[in-house]
Structure formats: C-alpha cells, structure tokens
Write a protein that holds these residues in place. Structure first.
Motif, PDB file in Angstrom:
ATOM      1  N   ASP A 135      36.477  41.829  40.019  1.00 15.99           N
ATOM      2  CA  ASP A 135      36.459  40.870  38.910  1.00 15.99           C
ATOM      3  C   ASP A 135      35.134  41.069  38.171  1.00 15.99           C
ATOM      4  N   THR A 136      35.201  41.732  37.016  1.00 17.75           N
ATOM      5  CA  THR A 136      33.955  42.089  36.323  1.00 17.75           C
ATOM      6  C   THR A 136      33.441  40.910  35.485  1.00 17.75           C
ATOM      7  N   PHE A 160      45.504  49.378  46.815  1.00 21.67           N
ATOM      8  CA  PHE A 160      45.124  49.835  45.482  1.00 21.67           C
ATOM      9  C   PHE A 160      43.881  49.107  44.990  1.00 21.67           C
ATOM     10  N   LYS A 161      43.113  49.836  44.207  1.00 23.69           N
ATOM     11  CA  LYS A 161      41.943  49.231  43.561  1.00 23.69           C
ATOM     12  C   LYS A 161      42.361  48.699  42.196  1.00 23.69           C
ATOM     13  N   LEU A 162      42.096  47.410  41.972  1.00 21.94           N
ATOM     14  CA  LEU A 162      42.465  46.751  40.707  1.00 21.94           C
ATOM     15  C   LEU A 162      41.199  46.202  40.058  1.00 21.94           C
ATOM     16  N   VAL A 163      41.067  46.400  38.746  1.00 20.03           N
ATOM     17  CA  VAL A 163      39.883  45.881  38.044  1.00 20.03           C
ATOM     18  C   VAL A 163      40.330  44.898  36.968  1.00 20.03           C
ATOM     19  N   LEU A 164      39.575  43.794  36.820  1.00 18.77           N
ATOM     20  CA  LEU A 164      39.834  42.839  35.732  1.00 18.77           C
ATOM     21  C   LEU A 164      38.769  42.998  34.666  1.00 18.77           C
ATOM     22  N   LEU A 165      39.214  43.079  33.415  1.00 17.75           N
ATOM     23  CA  LEU A 165      38.291  43.233  32.296  1.00 17.75           C
ATOM     24  C   LEU A 165      38.677  42.249  31.196  1.00 17.75           C
ATOM     25  N   GLY A 166      37.712  41.917  30.346  1.00 23.56           N
ATOM     26  CA  GLY A 166      38.007  41.014  29.219  1.00 23.56           C
ATOM     27  C   GLY A 166      36.765  40.228  28.851  1.00 23.56           C
ATOM     28  N   GLU A 167      36.841  39.640  27.654  1.00 29.07           N
ATOM     29  CA  GLU A 167      35.708  38.866  27.133  1.00 29.07           C
ATOM     30  C   GLU A 167      35.315  37.744  28.106  1.00 29.07           C
ATOM     31  N   SER A 168      34.067  37.331  28.017  1.00 29.64           N
ATOM     32  CA  SER A 168      33.595  36.235  28.866  1.00 29.64           C
ATOM     33  C   SER A 168      34.401  34.961  28.574  1.00 29.64           C
ATOM     34  N   ALA A 169      34.703  34.209  29.603  1.00 28.45           N
ATOM     35  CA  ALA A 169      35.359  32.883  29.528  1.00 28.45           C
ATOM     36  C   ALA A 169      36.860  32.922  29.231  1.00 28.45           C
ATOM     37  N   VAL A 170      37.471  34.106  29.253  1.00 31.44           N
ATOM     38  CA  VAL A 170      38.923  34.157  29.046  1.00 31.44           C
ATOM     39  C   VAL A 170      39.693  33.701  30.298  1.00 31.44           C
ATOM     40  N   GLY A 171      38.996  33.722  31.451  1.00 33.77           N
ATOM     41  CA  GLY A 171      39.642  33.239  32.675  1.00 33.77           C
ATOM     42  C   GLY A 171      39.938  34.303  33.716  1.00 33.77           C
ATOM     43  N   LEU A 225      41.875  33.490  37.154  1.00 32.35           N
ATOM     44  CA  LEU A 225      43.151  34.117  37.509  1.00 32.35           C
ATOM     45  C   LEU A 225      43.102  34.676  38.932  1.00 32.35           C
ATOM     46  N   VAL A 226      41.988  35.329  39.255  1.00 30.93           N
ATOM     47  CA  VAL A 226      41.864  35.910  40.601  1.00 30.93           C
ATOM     48  C   VAL A 226      41.792  34.797  41.644  1.00 30.93           C
ATOM     49  N   THR A 227      41.065  33.734  41.328  1.00 27.66           N
ATOM     50  CA  THR A 227      40.950  32.620  42.280  1.00 27.66           C
ATOM     51  C   THR A 227      42.316  31.975  42.499  1.00 27.66           C
ATOM     52  N   ARG A 228      43.095  31.853  41.422  1.00 19.97           N
ATOM     53  CA  ARG A 228      44.448  31.298  41.569  1.00 19.97           C
ATOM     54  C   ARG A 228      45.300  32.238  42.439  1.00 19.97           C
ATOM     55  N   PHE A 229      45.199  33.525  42.192  1.00 19.77           N
ATOM     56  CA  PHE A 229      46.013  34.502  42.925  1.00 19.77           C
ATOM     57  C   PHE A 229      45.615  34.578  44.407  1.00 19.77           C
ATOM     58  N   VAL A 230      44.316  34.581  44.674  1.00 20.96           N
ATOM     59  CA  VAL A 230      43.846  34.803  46.051  1.00 20.96           C
ATOM     60  C   VAL A 230      43.770  33.489  46.842  1.00 20.96           C
ATOM     61  N   LYS A 231      43.314  32.417  46.178  1.00 20.57           N
ATOM     62  CA  LYS A 231      43.067  31.162  46.931  1.00 20.57           C
ATOM     63  C   LYS A 231      43.975  30.015  46.492  1.00 20.57           C
ATOM     64  N   ASP A 232      44.811  30.254  45.500  1.00 22.34           N
ATOM     65  CA  ASP A 232      45.672  29.227  44.915  1.00 22.34           C
ATOM     66  C   ASP A 232      44.881  27.966  44.559  1.00 22.34           C
ATOM     67  N   HIS A 233      43.797  28.208  43.831  1.00 21.50           N
ATOM     68  CA  HIS A 233      42.868  27.128  43.504  1.00 21.50           C
ATOM     69  C   HIS A 233      42.379  27.324  42.077  1.00 21.50           C
ATOM     70  N   ALA A 259      32.539  40.473  41.041  1.00 21.12           N
ATOM     71  CA  ALA A 259      32.876  39.873  42.337  1.00 21.12           C
ATOM     72  C   ALA A 259      34.031  40.663  42.942  1.00 21.12           C
ATOM     73  N   PHE A 260      34.067  40.692  44.262  1.00 19.26           N
ATOM     74  CA  PHE A 260      35.117  41.441  44.964  1.00 19.26           C
ATOM     75  C   PHE A 260      35.989  40.484  45.777  1.00 19.26           C
ATOM     76  N   LEU A 261      37.296  40.630  45.641  1.00 15.40           N
ATOM     77  CA  LEU A 261      38.237  39.851  46.451  1.00 15.40           C
ATOM     78  C   LEU A 261      39.424  40.743  46.811  1.00 15.40           C
ATOM     79  N   ALA A 262      40.155  40.355  47.826  1.00 18.34           N
ATOM     80  CA  ALA A 262      41.347  41.134  48.190  1.00 18.34           C
ATOM     81  C   ALA A 262      42.521  40.194  48.410  1.00 18.34           C
ATOM     82  N   GLN A 263      43.692  40.686  48.076  1.00 22.85           N
ATOM     83  CA  GLN A 263      44.912  39.902  48.313  1.00 22.85           C
ATOM     84  C   GLN A 263      46.078  40.855  48.547  1.00 22.85           C
ATOM     85  N   THR A 264      47.004  40.403  49.378  1.00 25.29           N
ATOM     86  CA  THR A 264      48.162  41.223  49.749  1.00 25.29           C
ATOM     87  C   THR A 264      49.445  40.588  49.222  1.00 25.29           C
ATOM     88  N   ILE A 265      50.353  41.435  48.750  1.00 23.31           N
ATOM     89  CA  ILE A 265      51.651  40.960  48.265  1.00 23.31           C
ATOM     90  C   ILE A 265      52.737  41.667  49.059  1.00 23.31           C
TER      91      ILE A 265
END
Ligand code: GTP
Ligand code: MG
Length: 206
Positions: A65-66, A10-21, A25-33, A45-51
């Motif tokens: 990640d917009t 699935f294609k997932l998009v992240l939206l929201g004001e600058s600096a909300v995180g 969130l994506v870095t935590r989800f994909v790289k646990d960092h 930025a483009f990243l992929a993760q599997t659940i």
C-alpha cells in the motif's frame, strides 16, 4: 495439471493520489474494518490476505500500500517492480484523482511487468451525492486501457471483496499450473507455488 487445491502467491501494489482511500480499501479487505479518520501513509505499508476461489484454488496477495503524497512518488517503482497485479485508485468525488490514476496506469504500462494485471477502482461510492466522475466515463477509459474496473466503498465494503476476487481470477493460474516456467511474464521470484515449496506437489521447482 489442474489448479485445484493449490496456493498461489502474488505481489499486488496499490497506487493513486493521496486520500483516495488506498489504505482504507486494504484495511477493509484484510481486516474488514474502516477508520473515519486515518493518517496518511508514510512510505508504504505491507499487508497480506488470502482468497479462496470456487475451484478450491487459494490466492495469497502480498500487498504493498504505497503513499500517495507527491513527496513519495519516487519510491513507487520500488513497489511496482516485479508486481503481478496493481490496483489504481481514484475518488469518485475528485476529478483530479482520475487524471492521477491515468498517469499511474500509463507509468505501469510503460515500466512495470508487461503482463501486470491492472484494476481501476473508483472509491467512495457512499458519497454518491458528491459524485464528480460518472461511472460511464471511467468504465470507457478502463475498457480502452484494458483494465478491470470496479466502483467501491471502503466505508460500506461495497465491491471490495469483488475487486480483489476479480483480480485473483484474472491471474493466469491455469497456465502457471501447466507450465510453471513459461508463465506470461510473471516473475519467478514473485510467484511461488506454495504446495511445491512445501514439498507436496510434483513438477519443477521455481
Ligand atoms: P495516502 O496514504 O495519503 O496515499 O491516502 P490513502 O489513499 O491511503 O487514503 P486513506 O485510506 O488514508 O483515506 C483518506 C480519507 O478518506 C480517510 O479519512 C478515510 O476515512 C476516507 N475514506 C477512505 N475510503 C472511503 C470511502 O469509501 N468512503 C468515505 N466516505 N470515505 C473514505
Ligand atoms: Mg494510505
């Protein structure tokens, strides 16, 4: 046909004001960092993760990640067009960021795929002492607007996996397995049954 043992993308998009995180969130989800000091995103930025879900179904998210800065706003439709799901993020310490999140939800509900699954994420719960938006306020709004809702912290990892797992579970997988051509508004080009693509599954090709 059951969804067991299948992989859905699935294609997932992240939206929201600058600096909300969003990127955090994506870095935590994909790289646990988590980075305490992170550069603002330029463009997207483009990243992929599997659940893996309990029933042996695998969901692969292709994540856009917009950039939240106002000057990139006009690029957003490029990223939410054809998206199957969206995470709209606000910062629980910044009242204005919930207003911005609501305007993204309105735009998605008017202009994105009519069956897009939208989650609202109130990020930075580790900054509880600076909270400006009560959980109840956001929860009531999310219920009214028909959104999944989680409060998260990219810093402590609170609810990050839970957020993406809830989205994966909300996707109409059963329906996709039973009727790949008749799924609820999912874009055939954006949803791929990888088993079929690999020639290991029966049914019609998307
Ligand atoms: P844009 O790319 O400009 O749209 O911003 P963004 O929404 O991607 O925000 P980003 O992830 O770059 O985070 C902005 C700042 O908030 C960074 O300094 C992060 O370290 C910080 N931050 C992100 N998430 C959290 C969190 O959960 N808790 C705390 N305390 N800080 C966070
Ligand atoms: Mg960013």
């Amino acid at each position: 046909m059951s969804t067991q043992g299948k992989t859905y993308q699935f294609k997932l998009v992240l939206l929201g004001e600058s600096a909300v995180g969003k990127s955090s969130l994506v870095t935590r989800f994909v790289k646990d960092h988590f980075d305490e000091y992170r550069e603002s995103t330029i463009g997207a930025a483009f990243l992929a993760q599997t659940i893996s879900l309990d029933d042996n179904t695998t969901v692969k998210f292709e994540i856009w990640d917009t950039a939240g800065q106002e000057r990139y706003k006009s690029l957003a439709p490029m990223y939410y067009r054809g998206a199957n799901c969206a995470v709209v993020v606000y910062d629980i310490t910044q009242t204005s960021s919930l207003d911005k999140a609501k305007s993204w939800v309105d735009e998605l509900q008017r202009q994105a795929d009519p069956d897009i699954v939208i989650a609202l994420a109130g990020n930075k719960t580790d900054l509880e002492a600076r909270r400006a938006i009560e959980t109840k306020t956001a929860q009531e709004y999310a219920d009214e607007a028909g959104l999944l809702f989680f409060e998260t912290s990219a810093k402590t990892a609170h609810n990050v996996t839970e957020l993406f797992t809830a989205i994966a579970k909300r996707m109409p997988l059963e329906q996709l397995a039973n009727n790949p051509r008749g799924r609820r508004g999912l874009n055939a080009r954006d949803q791929v049954d990888l088993d079929r693509a690999n020639g290991t599954s029966d049914g019609c090709a998307c």
